[in-house]
Design a protein around this motif. Structure first.
Motif, PDB file in Angstrom:
ATOM      1  N   MET A 199       0.888  -1.287  -0.174  1.00 39.17           N
ATOM      2  CA  MET A 199      -0.042  -0.039   0.095  1.00 39.17           C
ATOM      3  C   MET A 199       0.978   1.187   0.049  1.00 39.17           C
ATOM      4  O   MET A 199       1.846   1.483   0.728  1.00 39.17           O
ATOM      5  CB  MET A 199      -0.855   0.004   1.342  1.00 39.17           C
ATOM      6  CG  MET A 199      -1.898   0.973   1.200  1.00 39.17           C
ATOM      7  SD  MET A 199      -2.988   1.198  -0.133  1.00 39.17           S
ATOM      8  CE  MET A 199      -3.764  -0.476   0.085  1.00 39.17           C
ATOM      9  N   LYS A 200       0.573   2.095  -0.956  1.00 36.46           N
ATOM     10  CA  LYS A 200       1.580   3.206  -0.847  1.00 36.46           C
ATOM     11  C   LYS A 200       1.184   4.245   0.156  1.00 36.46           C
ATOM     12  O   LYS A 200      -0.086   4.430   0.317  1.00 36.46           O
ATOM     13  CB  LYS A 200       1.421   3.814  -2.401  1.00 36.46           C
ATOM     14  CG  LYS A 200       2.069   3.078  -3.520  1.00 36.46           C
ATOM     15  CD  LYS A 200       1.772   3.746  -4.938  1.00 36.46           C
ATOM     16  CE  LYS A 200       2.284   2.959  -6.074  1.00 36.46           C
ATOM     17  NZ  LYS A 200       2.189   3.517  -7.430  1.00 36.46           N
ATOM     18  N   THR A 201       2.032   4.964   0.451  1.00 34.91           N
ATOM     19  CA  THR A 201       1.843   6.000   1.682  1.00 34.91           C
ATOM     20  C   THR A 201       1.076   7.195   1.051  1.00 34.91           C
ATOM     21  O   THR A 201       0.018   7.505   1.634  1.00 34.91           O
ATOM     22  CB  THR A 201       3.132   6.533   2.032  1.00 34.91           C
ATOM     23  OG1 THR A 201       4.066   5.573   2.490  1.00 34.91           O
ATOM     24  CG2 THR A 201       2.909   7.663   3.228  1.00 34.91           C
ATOM     25  N   ARG A 202       1.354   7.688  -0.334  1.00 35.22           N
ATOM     26  CA  ARG A 202       0.592   8.628  -0.654  1.00 35.22           C
ATOM     27  C   ARG A 202      -0.928   8.403  -0.919  1.00 35.22           C
ATOM     28  O   ARG A 202      -1.794   9.086  -0.555  1.00 35.22           O
ATOM     29  CB  ARG A 202       1.015   8.867  -2.302  1.00 35.22           C
ATOM     30  CG  ARG A 202       0.002  10.409  -2.885  1.00 35.22           C
ATOM     31  CD  ARG A 202       0.420  10.540  -4.241  1.00 35.22           C
ATOM     32  NE  ARG A 202       1.965  10.932  -4.102  1.00 35.22           N
ATOM     33  CZ  ARG A 202       2.704  11.322  -5.221  1.00 35.22           C
ATOM     34  NH1 ARG A 202       2.229  11.091  -6.522  1.00 35.22           N
ATOM     35  NH2 ARG A 202       4.070  11.880  -5.272  1.00 35.22           N
ATOM     36  N   GLU A 203      -1.334   7.064  -1.261  1.00 34.93           N
ATOM     37  CA  GLU A 203      -2.762   6.662  -1.448  1.00 34.93           C
ATOM     38  C   GLU A 203      -3.283   6.598   0.143  1.00 34.93           C
ATOM     39  O   GLU A 203      -4.624   6.983   0.266  1.00 34.93           O
ATOM     40  CB  GLU A 203      -2.869   5.320  -1.813  1.00 34.93           C
ATOM     41  CG  GLU A 203      -2.334   5.198  -3.257  1.00 34.93           C
ATOM     42  CD  GLU A 203      -2.380   3.659  -3.820  1.00 34.93           C
ATOM     43  OE1 GLU A 203      -2.760   2.944  -2.943  1.00 34.93           O
ATOM     44  OE2 GLU A 203      -2.045   3.539  -4.891  1.00 34.93           O
ATOM     45  N   VAL A 204      -2.538   6.169   1.256  1.00 33.48           N
ATOM     46  CA  VAL A 204      -3.012   6.124   2.429  1.00 33.48           C
ATOM     47  C   VAL A 204      -3.311   7.649   3.106  1.00 33.48           C
ATOM     48  O   VAL A 204      -4.504   8.037   3.592  1.00 33.48           O
ATOM     49  CB  VAL A 204      -2.221   5.443   3.466  1.00 33.48           C
ATOM     50  CG1 VAL A 204      -2.667   5.425   4.795  1.00 33.48           C
ATOM     51  CG2 VAL A 204      -2.001   4.031   3.108  1.00 33.48           C
ATOM     52  N   SER A 260      -3.953  10.220   1.267  1.00 32.69           N
ATOM     53  CA  SER A 260      -4.946  10.698   0.751  1.00 32.69           C
ATOM     54  C   SER A 260      -6.375  10.116   0.700  1.00 32.69           C
ATOM     55  O   SER A 260      -7.538  10.745   0.111  1.00 32.69           O
ATOM     56  CB  SER A 260      -4.702  11.201  -0.914  1.00 32.69           C
ATOM     57  OG  SER A 260      -4.572   9.680  -1.472  1.00 32.69           O
ATOM     58  N   SER A 261      -6.555   9.342   1.577  1.00 32.88           N
ATOM     59  CA  SER A 261      -7.787   8.424   1.674  1.00 32.88           C
ATOM     60  C   SER A 261      -8.719   9.254   2.635  1.00 32.88           C
ATOM     61  O   SER A 261      -8.160  10.171   3.478  1.00 32.88           O
ATOM     62  CB  SER A 261      -7.480   6.961   2.075  1.00 32.88           C
ATOM     63  OG  SER A 261      -7.001   6.984   3.446  1.00 32.88           O
ATOM     64  N   ALA A 288      -4.488   2.580   6.253  1.00 37.83           N
ATOM     65  CA  ALA A 288      -3.781   1.612   5.713  1.00 37.83           C
ATOM     66  C   ALA A 288      -4.538   0.112   5.641  1.00 37.83           C
ATOM     67  O   ALA A 288      -4.745  -0.527   4.555  1.00 37.83           O
ATOM     68  CB  ALA A 288      -2.292   1.667   6.107  1.00 37.83           C
ATOM     69  N   LEU A 312      -7.742   0.423   3.793  1.00 37.29           N
ATOM     70  CA  LEU A 312      -7.530   0.531   2.285  1.00 37.29           C
ATOM     71  C   LEU A 312      -7.026  -1.047   2.031  1.00 37.29           C
ATOM     72  O   LEU A 312      -7.215  -1.465   0.908  1.00 37.29           O
ATOM     73  CB  LEU A 312      -6.316   1.497   1.802  1.00 37.29           C
ATOM     74  CG  LEU A 312      -6.682   2.768   1.978  1.00 37.29           C
ATOM     75  CD1 LEU A 312      -5.790   3.727   1.596  1.00 37.29           C
ATOM     76  CD2 LEU A 312      -8.002   2.910   1.260  1.00 37.29           C
ATOM     77  N   ASP A 313      -6.533  -1.691   2.749  1.00 39.77           N
ATOM     78  CA  ASP A 313      -5.826  -3.162   2.304  1.00 39.77           C
ATOM     79  C   ASP A 313      -7.096  -4.108   2.241  1.00 39.77           C
ATOM     80  O   ASP A 313      -7.277  -4.829   1.182  1.00 39.77           O
ATOM     81  CB  ASP A 313      -5.211  -3.774   3.551  1.00 39.77           C
ATOM     82  CG  ASP A 313      -3.752  -3.077   3.264  1.00 39.77           C
ATOM     83  OD1 ASP A 313      -3.269  -2.604   2.114  1.00 39.77           O
ATOM     84  OD2 ASP A 313      -2.882  -3.124   4.406  1.00 39.77           O
ATOM     85  N   GLU A 332      -8.969  -2.797  -1.123  1.00 37.01           N
ATOM     86  CA  GLU A 332      -8.151  -3.485  -1.954  1.00 37.01           C
ATOM     87  C   GLU A 332      -8.112  -5.063  -2.358  1.00 37.01           C
ATOM     88  O   GLU A 332      -8.420  -5.616  -3.568  1.00 37.01           O
ATOM     89  CB  GLU A 332      -6.610  -3.161  -1.920  1.00 37.01           C
ATOM     90  CG  GLU A 332      -5.687  -3.570  -2.912  1.00 37.01           C
ATOM     91  CD  GLU A 332      -6.058  -2.847  -4.233  1.00 37.01           C
ATOM     92  OE1 GLU A 332      -5.804  -3.536  -5.293  1.00 37.01           O
ATOM     93  OE2 GLU A 332      -6.505  -1.819  -4.175  1.00 37.01           O
TER      94      GLU A 332
END
Length: 459
Positions: A1-6, A8-9, A184, A187-188, A191
């Protein structure tokens, strides 16, 4: 999981907002507590000074100035850390007792309170200490002033403030860190759900979401989606069963009708024979549609290729191209095969042959005279060491609009512009997709600028 995605969630941003609001509220509460602590400490200090003055007043009234001097000497001799400081002056302002200088440089506060700063010896060093004092008349012109330093109060207040500030910073750091890992994890889980949905889209309606490892609302959502997929599969199977039964039931009488027409044509004259020949061709088209429909249903029944034989793709493509070369030459279409090296895959030869034949037949059908068609074969390596066989068939025809590319794989669907211009039953690409998925492959449509590009991937 990318830090930017976390970061910006929505989950992480919501947690950050909540932690920030909570920290601001806690900061205000701690600030109020700090002010209350400072106020009560100075109030207690003032009350102790006034109490000491009252004691001195009682001593003076009972024992006069000598008793006051003795009391002050006794207090100065004590080893108390936070003791009082005294100054007794006569009517002319001359110091007669105490350990404070005769005239300290003080500043006046409300209600008669005084504040001043003196240098005291502490551990062999001179330090400046703030004092709070209050004067009182004893009688006969004598005046006494009792003072007490409030450095310890300031130190305690600063200690409280620093402690509260550290707790606030720790709350922010722990809250944001916990929010990051919580987002995270969420999001996992989402995903994983997306991967399961993608697997269902690629694998067919018989696949289901994995709910064993999920908890909470994600598990409930996955269970509801599985129920929805069950209902959809039931409806789709019902529709397919009806269409398959119709095709199966009509194929037999239609075959008998065609045979009877063939016998009748052989006994008829030339004019009647031409009409019967056209009717027989229509029967052949219907039989072809029924056979294709039944074959698609068989391939989409959920079964996949198990084992299979080694298929040499270059030889297979060469056979397909050679089959359609006369038709391409008749229409003056340049048909080229580019297969630089031999490639072998597992599959069923007749199904793969029919898949490429359908695609090449469509390409020739929709390519105008003096056009060109190119069949290219290559190989793509994947990170785990395995590979994918890539076959791309490109033509210079009108192509398919982007919004139509997802619909052309549906049964009996035909692009509106080609309905009256080119004959067909709208099952060709449906059969191509069914064969590709049966072989664990995929079909993608693209733009050849101009024309259509069909990309087949096989494992």
């Amino acid at each position: 999981m990318k830090t930017r995605e976390v970061v910006s969630s929505l989950t992480f941003r919501g947690i950050v907002k909540y932690v920030t609001a909570l920290s601001a509220t806690v900061f205000l509460l701690l600030g109020a507590f700090y002010l209350y602590f400072s106020y009560t400490s100075f109030r207690a200090l003032g009350e102790s000074v006034m109490s000491e003055l009252e004691t001195l007043e009682l001593v003076y009234s009972g024992q006069s100035l000598a008793g006051v001097n003795q009391y002050i000497d006794d207090q100065l001799a004590s080893s108390s850390i936070h003791r009082f400081y005294y100054l007794v002056t006569d009517a002319e302002g001359v110091k007669v007792a105490g350990d404070l200088p005769a005239r300290p440089s003080y500043r006046e506060f409300d209600d008669g309170w005084l504040g001043f700063e003196l240098a005291l010896q502490d551990w062999g060093q001179s330090i400046d200490v703030e004092f709070l004092a209050y004067p009182m008349l004893l009688g006969d012109g004598y005046q006494v002033m009792v003072a007490r330093d409030y450095a310890d109060i300031v130190d305690r207040a600063e200690l409280v403030f620093r402690t509260l500030l550290r707790f606030l910073i720790a709350t922010l750091i722990l809250g944001i860190t916990g929010g990051f890992f919580s987002a995270a994890r969420t999001l996992d889980r989402v995903e994983r759900l997306n991967q399961d949905v993608s697997r269902i889209i690629r694998g067919g309606a018989n696949e289901r979401l994995q709910v064993e490892e999920e908890k909470g609302y994600i598990r409930v959502l996955a269970m509801f989606m599985n129920q929805m997929l069950d209902q959809m599969e039931t409806l789709m199977q019902g529709v397919r069963r009806v269409s398959d039964n119709i095709a199966h039931d009509l194929r037999t009488p239609l075959t008998r009708m065609r045979n009877d027409l063939s016998q009748l044509r052989d006994r008829s004259g030339q004019e009647e024979g031409g009409q019967l020949e056209r009717i027989i061709e229509e029967c052949d088209e219907l039989l072809s549609s029924f056979n294709a429909l039944l074959r698609i249903s068989t391939l989409e029944s959920g079964s996949r290729l198990a084992g299979g034989s080694d298929v040499e793709l270059r030889a297979l493509l060469r056979d397909v191209v050679e089959l359609y070369e006369p038709l391409a030459e008749e229409r003056n279409i340049d048909l080229v095969l580019e297969a630089p090296q031999s490639q072998v895959c597992k599959g069923e030869v007749d199904l793969l042959f029919q898949m490429f034949a359908n695609l090449l037949d469509n390409a020739i059908k929709y390519t105008k005279p003096n056009g060109h068609i190119r069949v290219q074969m290559s190989k793509k390596l994947i990170g785990d060491g395995s590979g994918r066989h890539i076959v791309v068939i490109s033509d210079s025809g009108p192509g398919i609009a982007f919004l139509e590319r997802g619909n052309v794989f549906r049964r009996f669907y035909r692009v509106e512009s080609s309905r009256g211009e080119h004959p067909g039953h709208g099952l060709g690409l449906s059969l191509v997709q069914a064969i590709a998925q049966y072989h664990y492959g995929s079909v993608e449509l693209g733009n050849n600028n101009p024309g259509l590009q069909v990309r087949i991937e096989l494992p």
